[in-house]
Scaffold this active site. Sequence first.
Site, PDB file in Angstrom:
ATOM      1  N   THR A  72       0.834  -1.205   0.000  1.00 50.41           N
ATOM      2  CA  THR A  72       0.000   0.000   0.000  1.00 50.41           C
ATOM      3  C   THR A  72       0.866   1.251   0.000  1.00 50.41           C
ATOM      4  OG1 THR A  72      -1.948  -1.008   1.021  1.00 50.41           O
ATOM      5  CG2 THR A  72      -1.641   1.356   1.360  1.00 50.41           C
ATOM      6  N   GLY A 201       5.436  -7.986   2.242  1.00 48.28           N
ATOM      7  CA  GLY A 201       6.043  -9.149   2.864  1.00 48.28           C
ATOM      8  C   GLY A 201       5.035 -10.154   3.382  1.00 48.28           C
ATOM      9  N   THR A 242      13.193   5.348  10.697  1.00 50.64           N
ATOM     10  CA  THR A 242      14.116   4.314  11.144  1.00 50.64           C
ATOM     11  C   THR A 242      13.748   2.971  10.525  1.00 50.64           C
ATOM     12  OG1 THR A 242      14.432   5.453  13.254  1.00 50.64           O
ATOM     13  CG2 THR A 242      15.036   3.124  13.169  1.00 50.64           C
ATOM     14  N   CYS A 325      -8.882  -6.003   2.333  1.00 51.92           N
ATOM     15  CA  CYS A 325      -8.737  -4.565   2.543  1.00 51.92           C
ATOM     16  C   CYS A 325     -10.063  -3.825   2.419  1.00 51.92           C
ATOM     17  CB  CYS A 325      -7.730  -3.986   1.552  1.00 51.92           C
ATOM     18  SG  CYS A 325      -6.089  -4.702   1.738  1.00 51.92           S
TER      19      CYS A 325
END
Length: 374
Positions: A72, A201, A242, A325
């Site tokens: 997304t 993933g 990060t 979704c």
Amino acid sequence: MTIYLDYNATTPVLPEVADLVYKMMVDEFGNAGSRTHEFGVAAKRAVELARGQVANVVGAEKSEVIFTSGATESNNIAILGLREFAEANNKKHIITTKIEHKSVLEPIKHLQKQGFDVTYLNVGESGDIDVNELKAALRDETCLVSIMHINNETGSIQPIGDVCQALASHEAYLHVDAAQSFGKYPSDIDNPRIDLVSVSGHKLYAPKGIGTLILRRRDFTKPPLTPIYLGGGQEKGLRPGTLAVPLIAGFGLACELAQKNAQKWCEHAAFLKANLMDSLKALNAEFLCNPTSPYVLNFSVPGVNSEALMVQLKGIAAVSNGSACTSNSYTPSHVLSAMGLNEEKIAGSIRISWSHLTKTVPSDEICRSIKELL
């Protein structure tokens, strides 16, 4: 015991991947941006290893891999990130399809409100686009063509190789949402004409919250994307924040395992699909978009409502009737509507999806549950 058959929504994390993620969380927890001590150096090394593992799936360079939170975010960066380039060069035309994931359609609609012109390619009951329609839609001012590889609801496989050929002499950037195919069904997405590839993933046995956007160089130049939010120089300044080193390391390992086993996994998935289809044919089931991905089957049985069947299958199999979704929406599937299916067929549509981890699909129990509703 309920058998999980909703792998198109998400996959479990492979044990070896989970072990690596745990290790990177507890033992090797350094920040990849910390260069002054060994913990940061080890984290950076893990990220670069994963970058190469991801790139290898499609024959890209590891420097072309940008880590994101999932497809997304990757889709949003790929689409909205081209806005400045498109406006500066008077190339404000986009081509996409009516069956894209919402994370593609909604950013494009946002640009449409900002003055971009959009062509939405049609699909028939096969779920496939007509490449000739794409060719006819191309203009000098076309900046982006965004077409998914495998549809999440139906499993229809778009002719990405033909799309690449159609764009061979055009400058438009080609973006492919490969969330349902990356590593599992790699055919065509290794084509160097594809400029941008989005991946999640959690569709590939890695944790949720990690993904990638692959930016292939064209004539040594990457697609001219600008960041859609600011706050740091990570990921070459395109995606600040990060780095989630444990998730990245796990994602990289999942990609490596998928690349090694893709053919074997596909063969097992195709075997499961053929057996399920044989069982359902006795009930006059109607299959959508056949042939499709070996990992999914979308079908309906005349007179059977999908909501009723999912209730009937509780305790037997966890299945779906659409995209995870958009599962909170009670509007008809935009994918099935775009295919021109009637209301009854849409209301009866069931999606069953599996993986190499699925030992068997309980076809007899599924068929028995359907018969009870007839």
